[in-house]
Scaffold this active site. Structure first.
Site, short mmCIF file in Angstrom:
data_model
loop_
_atom_site.label_atom_id
_atom_site.label_comp_id
_atom_site.label_asym_id
_atom_site.label_seq_id
_atom_site.Cartn_x
_atom_site.Cartn_y
_atom_site.Cartn_z
N PHE A 84 7.63 -4.62 29.71
CA PHE A 84 8.72 -5.09 30.58
C PHE A 84 8.94 -4.01 31.64
O PHE A 84 9.14 -2.85 31.30
CB PHE A 84 10.02 -5.26 29.79
CG PHE A 84 11.23 -5.53 30.66
CD1 PHE A 84 11.75 -6.80 30.76
CD2 PHE A 84 11.84 -4.50 31.37
CE1 PHE A 84 12.87 -7.06 31.57
CE2 PHE A 84 12.95 -4.75 32.19
CZ PHE A 84 13.46 -6.04 32.28
N GLU A 85 8.87 -4.40 32.89
CA GLU A 85 9.23 -3.46 33.96
C GLU A 85 9.76 -4.29 35.11
O GLU A 85 9.20 -5.33 35.44
CB GLU A 85 8.00 -2.71 34.50
CG GLU A 85 7.30 -1.81 33.52
CD GLU A 85 6.17 -0.98 34.14
OE1 GLU A 85 5.30 -1.56 34.82
OE2 GLU A 85 6.17 0.25 33.94
#
Ligand code: GDP
Ligand code: MN
Length: 335
Positions: A235-236
């Site tokens: 997740f970014e």
């Protein structure tokens, strides 16, 4: 008639002979998915969730990247799940493969040894190419070059809360460079010489280190040792221009020359994290506490009871990685 043209800069809404023109205020953002053809159905589930929880409101475009050509089936079945534009790209060989200075026999021997020791992905060659690509190249792929903000999405992840705002706008307005949901300890066997290499970089390029950096999150002894904490990079949400900056590119090249992507098994997560913590101040890094997110075996589930009573989230708040063994959130909140 109600004619809504998404993806254009204007949305025309003609009703009872009155025409409203709404300006599309979306930013220059993109959803980046590095994925194999074999992961199509895991990805479809993820896209369904991601669209329902967020992107159906914004229709940010997707760029799918692969080291092999996507099949027609893959393209059809993913494009079908969104009203947003979808683009499919092949990763050029220099972004996914050995740079010339790597001794491939030594790299193969490393994989064998790490395989014997049952280190996660220790025997995998493709995993190393993937980590190097995600460390040094995703932000300069030709399909990504024109964007400023990105959200990384992986097959198999799930979004468990409605996200009721434009996260790209949020990070822009709050001057945030990078946002995460899960922070955890790296397997130390995968990065034996990473920290030493980072120290060498810092000695060589002290001008790149932010005065007010947040390195104490990952080193409590003035950089003598690395505690292994990092932001989980599956997740970014972030600003691509950070990775395109001279300091980040120098940092990546320095690490790449050292060979640890292949002679060890350096992951893109600790590399992104260390760079962010060296080059930025804490306020530029954001914990998205309100985003319910699951990448097995861990999930972040917001604890705020209102999120659950309102129907916004459906994860189990008792199953929240933040206070489990291996999470670094306690250190984040403390430091
Ligand atoms: P993990 O999260 O560390 O267990 O690793 P994953 O298997 O989830 O891989 C990370 C990301 O890279 C995912 O989006 C995968 O789809 C992608 N990925 C991993 N290996 C390859 C590969 O060999 N080719 C392509 N195209 N994508 C890959
Ligand atoms: Mn993954």
């Amino acid at each position: 008639t109600n004619e809504i043209q998404l993806n254009n800069t204007q949305v025309n809404n003609t009703q009872d002979n009155v025409t409203f023109t709404q300006v599309d205020t979306r930013l220059n953002g993109v959803i980046i998915v590095l994925v194999r053809n074999s992961e199509l159905h895991q990805l479809r589930k993820t896209m369904r969730s991601f669209e329902d929880r967020w992107n159906k409101m914004y229709n940010y475009p997707y760029v799918f990247l692969n080291d092999q050509n996507f099949t027609q089936e893959f393209k059809t079945m993913t494009t079908a799940l969104t009203s947003a534009k979808t683009y499919y790209g092949l990763i050029p060989e220099y972004m996914w493969g050995y740079p010339p200075w790597i001794d491939q026999a030594r790299a193969a021997e490393t994989r064998k040894q790490m395989g014997f020791r049952h280190i996660l992905y220790g025997d995998s060659e493709s995993y190393r190419h993937m980590c190097r690509f995600n460390s040094g190249f995703f932000f300069r792929h030709e399909l990504i070059e024109k964007y400023d903000y990105y959200w990384r999405l992986e097959p198999g992840v799930d979004y468990t809360c409605d996200i009721e705002y434009d996260t790209f706008k949020f990070i822009k307005e709050n001057n945030i460079t990078y946002g995460f949901t899960i922070s955890l300890l790296e397997l130390s066997d995968t990065i034996p010489t990473l920290w030493k290499t980072v120290i060498d970089f810092v000695y060589k390029y002290p001008q790149y280190i932010a005065d007010n950096n947040f390195i104490r999150f990952i080193s409590s002894d003035d950089m003598a040792t690395y505690n292994g904490c990092h932001f989980w990079s599956n997740f970014e949400i972030g600003d691509l221009n950070f990775f395109r900056s001279e300091k980040y590119l120098k940092f990546f090249d320095f690490l790449d020359r050292a060979g640890g992507f292949y002679y060890e098994r350096w992951g893109d997560a600790p590399i992104h994290s260390i760079a962010l913590l060296l080059f930025l101040e804490k306020s530029k890094i954001h914990f998205f506490n309100d985003i319910g997110y699951s990448h097995p075996p861990f999930q972040h589930c917001p604890l705020n009871i209102e999120y659950h009573n309102s129907g916004r989230c459906f994860c189990d708040p008792a199953n929240n990685f933040d206070d489990q063994l291996g999470s670094c959130m306690k250190d984040w909140l403390k430091t």
